[in-house]
Design a protein around this motif. Sequence first.
Motif, PDB file in Angstrom:
ATOM      1  N   GLY B  41       1.320  -1.515  -0.376  1.00 44.65           N
ATOM      2  CA  GLY B  41       0.341  -0.029  -0.371  1.00 44.65           C
ATOM      3  C   GLY B  41       0.915   1.523  -0.079  1.00 44.65           C
ATOM      4  N   GLN B  42       1.740   1.029  -0.174  1.00 48.87           N
ATOM      5  CA  GLN B  42       2.907   2.284  -0.168  1.00 48.87           C
ATOM      6  C   GLN B  42       3.033   3.154  -1.460  1.00 48.87           C
ATOM      7  OE1 GLN B  42       6.693   0.136   1.757  1.00 48.87           O
ATOM      8  NE2 GLN B  42       6.258   2.240   3.665  1.00 48.87           N
ATOM      9  N   LEU B  43       2.586   4.414  -1.228  1.00 50.56           N
ATOM     10  CA  LEU B  43       2.992   5.201  -2.836  1.00 50.56           C
ATOM     11  C   LEU B  43       4.540   5.800  -2.827  1.00 50.56           C
ATOM     12  CD1 LEU B  43      -0.107   7.389  -2.568  1.00 50.56           C
ATOM     13  CD2 LEU B  43       0.053   5.704  -4.326  1.00 50.56           C
ATOM     14  N   ILE B  44       4.952   5.688  -3.399  1.00 48.56           N
ATOM     15  CA  ILE B  44       6.441   5.826  -3.806  1.00 48.56           C
ATOM     16  C   ILE B  44       6.991   6.761  -4.432  1.00 48.56           C
ATOM     17  CG2 ILE B  44       8.837   4.337  -3.903  1.00 48.56           C
ATOM     18  CD1 ILE B  44       7.596   2.391  -3.063  1.00 48.56           C
ATOM     19  N   ASN B  45       7.185   8.169  -4.516  1.00 50.10           N
ATOM     20  CA  ASN B  45       6.933   8.442  -5.733  1.00 50.10           C
ATOM     21  C   ASN B  45       8.538   7.947  -6.454  1.00 50.10           C
ATOM     22  OD1 ASN B  45       6.388  10.096  -3.743  1.00 50.10           O
ATOM     23  ND2 ASN B  45       7.269  12.020  -3.806  1.00 50.10           N
ATOM     24  N   LEU B  46       8.003   8.093  -7.978  1.00 49.63           N
ATOM     25  CA  LEU B  46       8.764   7.865  -8.851  1.00 49.63           C
ATOM     26  C   LEU B  46       9.288   8.973  -9.789  1.00 49.63           C
ATOM     27  CD1 LEU B  46       6.642   5.178 -10.752  1.00 49.63           C
ATOM     28  CD2 LEU B  46       8.789   5.110  -9.092  1.00 49.63           C
ATOM     29  N   PHE B  47       8.714  10.512 -10.349  1.00 51.47           N
ATOM     30  CA  PHE B  47       9.376  10.850 -10.624  1.00 51.47           C
ATOM     31  C   PHE B  47       7.916  12.293 -10.554  1.00 51.47           C
ATOM     32  CE2 PHE B  47      12.362   9.281 -13.555  1.00 51.47           C
ATOM     33  CZ  PHE B  47      11.636   8.233 -13.626  1.00 51.47           C
ATOM     34  N   TYR B  48       8.194  13.077  -9.852  1.00 46.79           N
ATOM     35  CA  TYR B  48       8.035  14.855 -10.484  1.00 46.79           C
ATOM     36  C   TYR B  48       8.049  15.199 -12.150  1.00 46.79           C
ATOM     37  CZ  TYR B  48       7.042  19.577  -9.426  1.00 46.79           C
ATOM     38  OH  TYR B  48       6.735  20.665  -9.419  1.00 46.79           O
ATOM     39  N   ILE B  49       7.326  15.675 -12.849  1.00 44.00           N
ATOM     40  CA  ILE B  49       7.301  15.530 -14.430  1.00 44.00           C
ATOM     41  C   ILE B  49       6.183  16.619 -14.394  1.00 44.00           C
ATOM     42  CG2 ILE B  49       6.769  13.822 -14.938  1.00 44.00           C
ATOM     43  CD1 ILE B  49       9.157  13.800 -16.893  1.00 44.00           C
ATOM     44  N   PRO B  50       5.931  17.572 -14.779  1.00 40.60           N
ATOM     45  CA  PRO B  50       5.737  18.519 -14.873  1.00 40.60           C
ATOM     46  C   PRO B  50       5.693  18.769 -16.450  1.00 40.60           C
ATOM     47  CG  PRO B  50       6.636  19.806 -13.406  1.00 40.60           C
ATOM     48  CD  PRO B  50       6.882  18.456 -13.053  1.00 40.60           C
ATOM     49  N   SER B  51       7.227  19.034 -16.482  1.00 39.02           N
ATOM     50  CA  SER B  51       7.701  18.742 -18.593  1.00 39.02           C
ATOM     51  C   SER B  51       9.005  18.518 -18.485  1.00 39.02           C
ATOM     52  CB  SER B  51       7.670  20.372 -18.576  1.00 39.02           C
ATOM     53  OG  SER B  51       8.925  21.243 -17.761  1.00 39.02           O
ATOM     54  N   GLY B  52       8.880  17.883 -19.908  1.00 35.43           N
ATOM     55  CA  GLY B  52      10.613  16.805 -20.293  1.00 35.43           C
ATOM     56  C   GLY B  52      10.505  15.941 -19.664  1.00 35.43           C
ATOM     57  N   THR B  53      11.548  15.325 -19.196  1.00 29.68           N
ATOM     58  CA  THR B  53      12.820  14.047 -19.723  1.00 29.68           C
ATOM     59  C   THR B  53      12.776  14.347 -18.416  1.00 29.68           C
ATOM     60  OG1 THR B  53      12.003  13.474 -22.330  1.00 29.68           O
ATOM     61  CG2 THR B  53      13.234  11.986 -21.016  1.00 29.68           C
ATOM     62  N   LYS B  54      12.909  12.728 -17.640  1.00 29.91           N
ATOM     63  CA  LYS B  54      14.034  12.762 -16.568  1.00 29.91           C
ATOM     64  C   LYS B  54      13.959  10.974 -16.848  1.00 29.91           C
ATOM     65  CE  LYS B  54      12.304  16.008 -13.251  1.00 29.91           C
ATOM     66  NZ  LYS B  54      12.320  16.146 -12.276  1.00 29.91           N
ATOM     67  N   GLN B  55      15.145  10.105 -15.972  1.00 28.88           N
ATOM     68  CA  GLN B  55      15.319   8.901 -16.234  1.00 28.88           C
ATOM     69  C   GLN B  55      15.841   8.904 -14.680  1.00 28.88           C
ATOM     70  OE1 GLN B  55      17.291   6.948 -19.351  1.00 28.88           O
ATOM     71  NE2 GLN B  55      17.630   5.520 -18.475  1.00 28.88           N
ATOM     72  N   ASN B  56      15.537   7.660 -13.930  1.00 28.62           N
ATOM     73  CA  ASN B  56      15.813   7.099 -12.590  1.00 28.62           C
ATOM     74  C   ASN B  56      16.393   5.566 -13.357  1.00 28.62           C
ATOM     75  OD1 ASN B  56      16.638   6.745 -10.188  1.00 28.62           O
ATOM     76  ND2 ASN B  56      15.201   7.609  -9.332  1.00 28.62           N
ATOM     77  N   GLY B  57      17.391   5.077 -13.647  1.00 24.67           N
ATOM     78  CA  GLY B  57      17.740   3.790 -13.323  1.00 24.67           C
ATOM     79  C   GLY B  57      16.848   3.361 -14.258  1.00 24.67           C
TER      80      GLY B  57
END
Lengths: 112, 108
Positions: B41-57
């Motif tokens: 049930g835990q909500l884990i933040n993946l991305f804060y991304i109102p615009s653009g591109t991000k990568q994490n692993g």
Amino acid sequence: AAGVIQSPRHLIKEKRETATLKCYPIPRHDTVYWYQQGPGQDPQFLISFYEKMQSDKGSIPDRFSAQQFSDYHSELNMSSLELGDSALYFCASSQTSRSEQYFGPGTRLTVT
Amino acid sequence: GIQVEQSPPDLILQEGANSTLRCNFSDSVNNLQWFHQNPWGQLINLFYIPSGTKQNGRLSATTVATERYSLLYISSSQTTDSGVYFCAVSDSWGKLQFGAGTQVVVTP
């Protein structure tokens, strides 16, 4: 890094009882949000506070009330509990109302 | 309020596969976040991304704000990627409006 703290993690109450959920935001975060997630549903916004003042309100029943205290922790008070109040309650905090929200682990409330 | 639609609603993947999850929203937003809700049930933040591109692993995300959609890419999926992926957006008042989520199951 410090995270949002919620207590208790689990709570079992009977119908018509009251419950109080607590939330401790990340230090220096000035905005706190409460969300309710029913079984199989997405989280729904209940209420938010900015600098200890209510800033926005969603579909929060009149039986529920909330406040934010001088130390920025927040409490959600729920009275006359109903079976339908059984849900996961999340608290989230952010540095400003427009920035990333970080969620606590949630309080799982079961009403029997 | 802002409407958020996620697709597909369900996704079954074999370990090692790649996938793309989509989030469409009905109005301009100040905040867009992707979350992973694990089986506990835990909500884990993946991305804060109102615009653009991000990568994490193995995860990456792209938001095209002018066209009102965001994509979450999962590469080389693992069984620990199983869970529900939520897209959530907010207008200037901050409250998040969540989509219905994509239920992902990764099989060994």
